[in-house]
Design an enzyme around this catalytic site. Structure first.
Site, PDB file in Angstrom:
ATOM      1  N   ARG A 234     -30.426   7.156   1.128  1.00  0.00           N
ATOM      2  CA  ARG A 234     -28.962   7.798   0.492  1.00  0.00           C
ATOM      3  C   ARG A 234     -29.389   9.088  -0.490  1.00  0.00           C
ATOM      4  O   ARG A 234     -30.483   9.021  -0.937  1.00  0.00           O
ATOM      5  CB  ARG A 234     -28.450   6.783  -0.074  1.00  0.00           C
ATOM      6  CG  ARG A 234     -27.524   5.911   0.795  1.00  0.00           C
ATOM      7  CD  ARG A 234     -26.523   6.491   1.568  1.00  0.00           C
ATOM      8  NE  ARG A 234     -25.625   5.704   2.319  1.00  0.00           N
ATOM      9  CZ  ARG A 234     -25.925   5.220   3.549  1.00  0.00           C
ATOM     10  NH1 ARG A 234     -26.980   6.016   4.362  1.00  0.00           N
ATOM     11  NH2 ARG A 234     -25.187   4.742   4.274  1.00  0.00           N
ATOM     12  N   GLU A 262     -22.874  15.039  -1.258  1.00  0.00           N
ATOM     13  CA  GLU A 262     -23.013  14.899   0.265  1.00  0.00           C
ATOM     14  C   GLU A 262     -21.240  15.007   0.766  1.00  0.00           C
ATOM     15  O   GLU A 262     -20.508  14.082   0.121  1.00  0.00           O
ATOM     16  CB  GLU A 262     -23.386  14.018   0.736  1.00  0.00           C
ATOM     17  CG  GLU A 262     -23.703  13.831   2.368  1.00  0.00           C
ATOM     18  CD  GLU A 262     -24.503  12.795   2.781  1.00  0.00           C
ATOM     19  OE1 GLU A 262     -24.126  12.174   3.575  1.00  0.00           O
ATOM     20  OE2 GLU A 262     -25.672  12.635   2.490  1.00  0.00           O
ATOM     21  N   HIS A 281     -26.924  14.373   7.556  1.00  0.00           N
ATOM     22  CA  HIS A 281     -26.894  13.011   7.636  1.00  0.00           C
ATOM     23  C   HIS A 281     -26.604  12.496   9.032  1.00  0.00           C
ATOM     24  O   HIS A 281     -25.404  11.975   9.221  1.00  0.00           O
ATOM     25  CB  HIS A 281     -25.575  12.591   6.620  1.00  0.00           C
ATOM     26  CG  HIS A 281     -25.764  10.961   6.276  1.00  0.00           C
ATOM     27  ND1 HIS A 281     -25.204  10.603   5.114  1.00  0.00           N
ATOM     28  CD2 HIS A 281     -26.459  10.066   6.934  1.00  0.00           C
ATOM     29  CE1 HIS A 281     -25.543   9.285   5.100  1.00  0.00           C
ATOM     30  NE2 HIS A 281     -26.346   8.969   6.159  1.00  0.00           N
ATOM     31  N   VAL A 282     -27.440  12.627   9.994  1.00  0.00           N
ATOM     32  CA  VAL A 282     -27.530  12.433  11.294  1.00  0.00           C
ATOM     33  C   VAL A 282     -28.715  11.387  11.839  1.00  0.00           C
ATOM     34  O   VAL A 282     -28.744  11.245  13.018  1.00  0.00           O
ATOM     35  CB  VAL A 282     -27.602  13.785  12.330  1.00  0.00           C
ATOM     36  CG1 VAL A 282     -26.352  14.788  11.987  1.00  0.00           C
ATOM     37  CG2 VAL A 282     -28.730  14.356  11.874  1.00  0.00           C
TER      38      VAL A 282
END
Length: 316
Positions: A234, A262, A281-282
């Site tokens: 994170r 984000e 964020h994949v």
């Protein structure tokens, strides 16, 4: 799917992507919601909620205050930071479950890809290709590198497996020390000493009050010159301002699948800093994701219908 259940059956909400899910238990009434459309049924009757697969907590939480009979929430992500805060506002006890393990291999795969792309200067070569330039350069090798994995759960363990052919010296860190099939796992208290010996630091830990800004200016300063920081955990595990200082002066490089904030704003300085590779964020987003999520939701609903304890329960 038992859509013909009696009107007074226990209500379940599933994401729209699981509209074709088979093998679900009878005795439950199912509705599907995409997070954008009007609610498909009365939220006040819902007992089991599988939120839409989105990162926007405002979307996920929108029906929660109206779910007066809610008993369980099955998140489709491994991280559930923020969702527990919403559930504490509801009357009664709601069981929160995550998708622990479902995304481990895919996220570990991306972590390895980010390591290799950064070390082998793929972004730099891609930009040269776009300019029509031919600029060979010597790159760093992953073979024989020292890799520190911070957060040695299922993702960290899966990454450890992927690193095996590269002959890396892997050091493992978790909240508490223990043994693992691949070697000792050190407690996080030893992190200040261990980070100084790593060529590559990979963050796979959950975001908790104890890990928020775990990698602050002091800890980042202990990293060796030229180290690569990879974050697939994170964004808030890292102090963004402190990281920006280290990468801007060229002492560290970074590969980030997650950021804080984000999504990262278009003009954020991290975007244009040399030595920083960013993906949106994949980590979980692969072709293997939905079959695994389907298996998890099917298993959990069968346990719920049978009155059994659910898996992957998260304390909040």
């Amino acid at each position: 799917m038992p859509l013909d259940a009696p009107p007074d059956s226990r209500q379940v909400w599933l994401p729209a992507e699981l509209a074709g899910l088979t093998g679900l238990p009878g005795g439950l009434r199912y509705a599907h919601w995409d997070g954008r459309s009007p609610f498909p049924a009365d939220p006040g009757a819902v007992e089991f909620y599988v939120p839409p697969f989105v990162k926007d907590l405002d979307v996920i939480s929108r029906p929660l205050t109206r779910m007066k009979r809610l008993k369980a929430v099955q998140a489709l992500s491994s991280g559930t930071d923020g969702l527990g805060t919403w559930l504490r506002r509801l009357p009664g006890r709601v069981v929160l479950c995550n998708a622990r393990g479902v995304h481990a291999r895919s996220t570990a795969e991306l972590a390895l890809a980010l390591i290799l792309a950064s070390l082998r200067r793929i972004p730099e070569f891609t930009r040269a290709q776009d300019r029509g330039a031919w600029q060979p350069a010597v790159s760093r090798s992953l073979y024989g590198s020292s890799v520190l994995v911070v957060g040695y759960g299922e993702i960290g363990s899966a990454l450890d497996d992927l690193l095996t052919p590269f002959g890396c010296a892997v050091t493992r860190v978790a909240r508490t020390g223990r043994d693992s099939p691949r070697g000792p796992v050190h407690p996080v208290a030893r992190l200040p000493r261990l980070v100084a010996g790593a060529d590559i630091v990979v963050l796979t830990t959950a975001l908790t009050p104890g890990t928020r800004h775990l990698f602050d200016a002091e800890l980042l300063a202990r990293a060796r010159d030229g180290a690569l920081l990879v974050n697939v955990a994170r964004g808030a595990v890292v102090d963004t301002a402190a990281l920006l200082t280290e990468v801007a002066n060229g002492r560290l490089t970074a590969a980030l699948d997650v950021t804080d904030p984000e999504p990262l704003p278009a003009g954020h300085p991290l975007r244009g800093t040399p030595g920083v590779l960013i993906t949106p964020h994949v980590g979980a987003l692969t072709s293997a994701m939905w079959p695994r999520l389907e298996d998890l939701v099917r298993r959990q609903l069968n346990r719920f219908a049978s009155g059994e304890e659910l898996d992957n329960v998260v304390a909040y």
